[in-house]
Write an enzyme that holds these catalytic residues in place. Structure first.
Site, PDB file in Angstrom:
ATOM      1  N   GLY A   1       7.561   5.829   0.161  1.00 25.45           N
ATOM      2  CA  GLY A   1       7.516   5.406  -1.129  1.00 25.45           C
ATOM      3  C   GLY A   1       8.805   5.194  -2.103  1.00 25.45           C
ATOM      4  O   GLY A   1       8.481   4.920  -3.247  1.00 25.45           O
TER       5      GLY A   1
ATOM      6  N   GLU B   1       7.765  10.416   9.654  1.00 21.50           N
ATOM      7  CA  GLU B   1       7.867   9.774   8.185  1.00 21.50           C
ATOM      8  C   GLU B   1       8.506  10.831   7.325  1.00 21.50           C
ATOM      9  O   GLU B   1       7.822  11.789   6.824  1.00 21.50           O
ATOM     10  CB  GLU B   1       6.365   9.602   7.940  1.00 21.50           C
ATOM     11  CG  GLU B   1       5.786   8.554   8.698  1.00 21.50           C
ATOM     12  CD  GLU B   1       4.781   7.880   7.733  1.00 21.50           C
ATOM     13  OE1 GLU B   1       4.665   6.466   7.571  1.00 21.50           O
ATOM     14  OE2 GLU B   1       3.935   8.446   7.095  1.00 21.50           O
TER      15      GLU B   1
ATOM     16  N   SER C   1       9.454   3.685   3.604  1.00 21.41           N
ATOM     17  CA  SER C   1      10.199   2.482   2.967  1.00 21.41           C
ATOM     18  C   SER C   1      10.534   1.507   4.015  1.00 21.41           C
ATOM     19  O   SER C   1      11.654   0.918   3.833  1.00 21.41           O
ATOM     20  CB  SER C   1      11.274   2.957   2.044  1.00 21.41           C
ATOM     21  OG  SER C   1      10.804   3.784   1.105  1.00 21.41           O
TER      22      SER C   1
ATOM     23  N   GLU D   1       0.784  12.725   2.633  1.00 25.49           N
ATOM     24  CA  GLU D   1       0.274  12.802   1.372  1.00 25.49           C
ATOM     25  C   GLU D   1      -1.092  13.443   1.444  1.00 25.49           C
ATOM     26  O   GLU D   1      -1.307  14.253   0.486  1.00 25.49           O
ATOM     27  CB  GLU D   1      -0.057  11.213   0.778  1.00 25.49           C
ATOM     28  CG  GLU D   1       1.257  10.588   0.306  1.00 25.49           C
ATOM     29  CD  GLU D   1       1.029   9.090   0.621  1.00 25.49           C
ATOM     30  OE1 GLU D   1       0.066   8.548   0.932  1.00 25.49           O
ATOM     31  OE2 GLU D   1       2.119   8.383   0.462  1.00 25.49           O
TER      32      GLU D   1
ATOM     33  N   HIS E   1      -1.135  12.829   7.372  1.00 30.50           N
ATOM     34  CA  HIS E   1      -0.016  12.082   6.614  1.00 30.50           C
ATOM     35  C   HIS E   1       0.406  13.071   5.490  1.00 30.50           C
ATOM     36  O   HIS E   1      -0.329  14.079   5.257  1.00 30.50           O
ATOM     37  CB  HIS E   1      -0.852  10.971   5.890  1.00 30.50           C
ATOM     38  CG  HIS E   1       0.195  10.043   5.200  1.00 30.50           C
ATOM     39  ND1 HIS E   1       0.810  10.299   4.033  1.00 30.50           N
ATOM     40  CD2 HIS E   1       0.887   8.807   5.700  1.00 30.50           C
ATOM     41  CE1 HIS E   1       1.639   9.182   3.652  1.00 30.50           C
ATOM     42  NE2 HIS E   1       1.640   8.664   4.674  1.00 30.50           N
TER      43      HIS E   1
ATOM     44  N   ASN F   1      -0.556   0.925   6.665  1.00 32.22           N
ATOM     45  CA  ASN F   1      -1.430   1.897   6.080  1.00 32.22           C
ATOM     46  C   ASN F   1      -1.395   1.420   4.414  1.00 32.22           C
ATOM     47  O   ASN F   1      -0.359   1.775   3.733  1.00 32.22           O
ATOM     48  CB  ASN F   1      -0.772   3.234   6.208  1.00 32.22           C
ATOM     49  CG  ASN F   1      -0.998   4.365   5.434  1.00 32.22           C
ATOM     50  OD1 ASN F   1      -2.237   4.404   4.717  1.00 32.22           O
ATOM     51  ND2 ASN F   1      -0.504   5.576   5.219  1.00 32.22           N
TER      52      ASN F   1
ATOM     53  N   LYS G   1      -3.261   2.949   2.219  1.00 29.11           N
ATOM     54  CA  LYS G   1      -3.504   4.178   1.370  1.00 29.11           C
ATOM     55  C   LYS G   1      -4.482   3.672   0.388  1.00 29.11           C
ATOM     56  O   LYS G   1      -5.410   3.013   0.789  1.00 29.11           O
ATOM     57  CB  LYS G   1      -2.314   4.193   0.548  1.00 29.11           C
ATOM     58  CG  LYS G   1      -0.990   4.444   1.531  1.00 29.11           C
ATOM     59  CD  LYS G   1       0.157   5.292   0.936  1.00 29.11           C
ATOM     60  CE  LYS G   1       1.406   5.165   1.978  1.00 29.11           C
ATOM     61  NZ  LYS G   1       2.347   6.046   1.487  1.00 29.11           N
TER      62      LYS G   1
HETATM   63  P1  PGA Z   1       5.958   3.424   2.482  1.00 30.13           P
HETATM   64  O1  PGA Z   1       4.939   4.459   3.099  1.00 30.13           O
HETATM   65  O2  PGA Z   1       6.323   2.381   3.561  1.00 30.13           O
HETATM   66  O3  PGA Z   1       5.282   3.003   1.359  1.00 30.13           O
HETATM   67  O4  PGA Z   1       7.294   4.325   2.254  1.00 30.13           O
HETATM   68  C1  PGA Z   1       4.975   4.589   4.467  1.00 30.13           C
HETATM   69  C2  PGA Z   1       3.806   5.562   4.652  1.00 30.13           C
HETATM   70  O5  PGA Z   1       3.523   6.489   4.000  1.00 30.13           O
HETATM   71  O6  PGA Z   1       2.845   5.698   5.972  1.00 30.13           O
END
Ligand code: PGA
Length: 252
Positions: free
Chosen positions: A174, A168, A214, A98, A96, A8, A10
């Site tokens: 993140g 998640e 992460s 976010e 997601h 992903n 982003k």
């Molecule tokens: P990350 O993001 O691996 O940077 O923690 C995962 C995601 O949000 O899909």
């Protein structure tokens, strides 16, 4: 079950950067045995077409990070499922955290998108996960169950079976602090055996449940070898081809 490793990206990488990363990935994965895992990249909308062109001779799959639930029309700034299909997407990430946090997406709204994605034969990757406060107050199972039931509401069994779930935990995204393998396995088993099996019975065994948050090359082998973890949704580490390919190659 065959694993799925999904990147992903982003809101990162412009076209030039995306092309460079795809060139590196396709070269590095030239000898990869794609029977071991499906590999998916989810760039931003502006990069979908150039990435699609570059992946024509590759087994790497293409997905989008979002989609609108209407067919077409006056929805400035939105992208439809048929547009994603036309540009070569087979997957779309929906719900997601976010999108939930910054754009106010609710389970009900995500539900509309999931059923629309299904109607275009796009595989939705439905993201669920609790916040730190919800975990600390021991409400994580209840929260994840509610997100799943509302987001999958009204779908028929076949559509649920065609959905990929991504667990998640918001506190892991993140932050550099991934869930431990036992925390993740416990939640994945709960999702499969307590929630999805309530909708599709034994079919829950064939649903892919990805872990995200992460996930990096140092912890991937441990996390991805858990019995109910069927792959990963990877943010930060998917932007570095060395990290992403190490995660892929950590699958035995
Ligand atoms: P990350 O993001 O691996 O940077 O923690 C995962 C995601 O949000 O899909």
């Amino acid at each position: 079950m065959k694993k799925l490793i999904a990147g992903n990206w982003k809101m990162n990488l412009d076209i030039g950067e995306a092309v460079k990363l795809i060139d590196q990935l396709t070269a590095e994965l030239n000898d990869y045995d794609f029977e071991k895992a499906d590999i998916l990249v989810c760039p931003n909308f502006t990069c979908l077409y150039p990435v699609h062109e570059l992946l024509k001779d590759s087994q790497i799959l293409l997905g989008a990070q979002n989609m609108y639930h209407e067919t077409e029309g006056a929805y400035t700034g939105e992208t439809s499922g048929s547009m994603l299909k036309a540009v070569g997407c087979s997957y779309v990430i929906l719900g997601h955290s976010e999108r939930r946090k910054y754009f106010g997406e609710t389970d009900e709204f995500i539900n509309l998108k999931i059923s629309k994605a299904q109607s275009y034969d796009l595989i939705p990757i439905l993201c669920v996960g609790e916040s730190l406060e919800e975990r600390e107050s021991d409400r994580h199972f209840e929260v994840v169950k509610s997100q799943l039931l509302k987001s999958l509401s009204g779908l028929d069994k076949d559509e649920v079976l065609k959905t990929t779930v991504a667990y998640e935990p918001v506190w892991a995204i993140g932050t550099g602090k991934n869930a431990t393998s036992s925390e993740a396995q416990e939640m994945h088993k709960f999702i499969r055996d307590e929630v999805i099996s309530g909708i599709v019975g034994d079919g829950s065994k064939s649903i892919r449940i990805l872990y995200g948050g992460s996930l990096n090359e140092n912890v991937s082998e441990e996390l991805l070898s858990q019995p109910d973890i069927d792959g990963g949704l990877i943010g930060g580490a998917s932007l570095k081809f060395g990290s992403f390919t190490k995660i892929i190659r950590s699958i035995k």
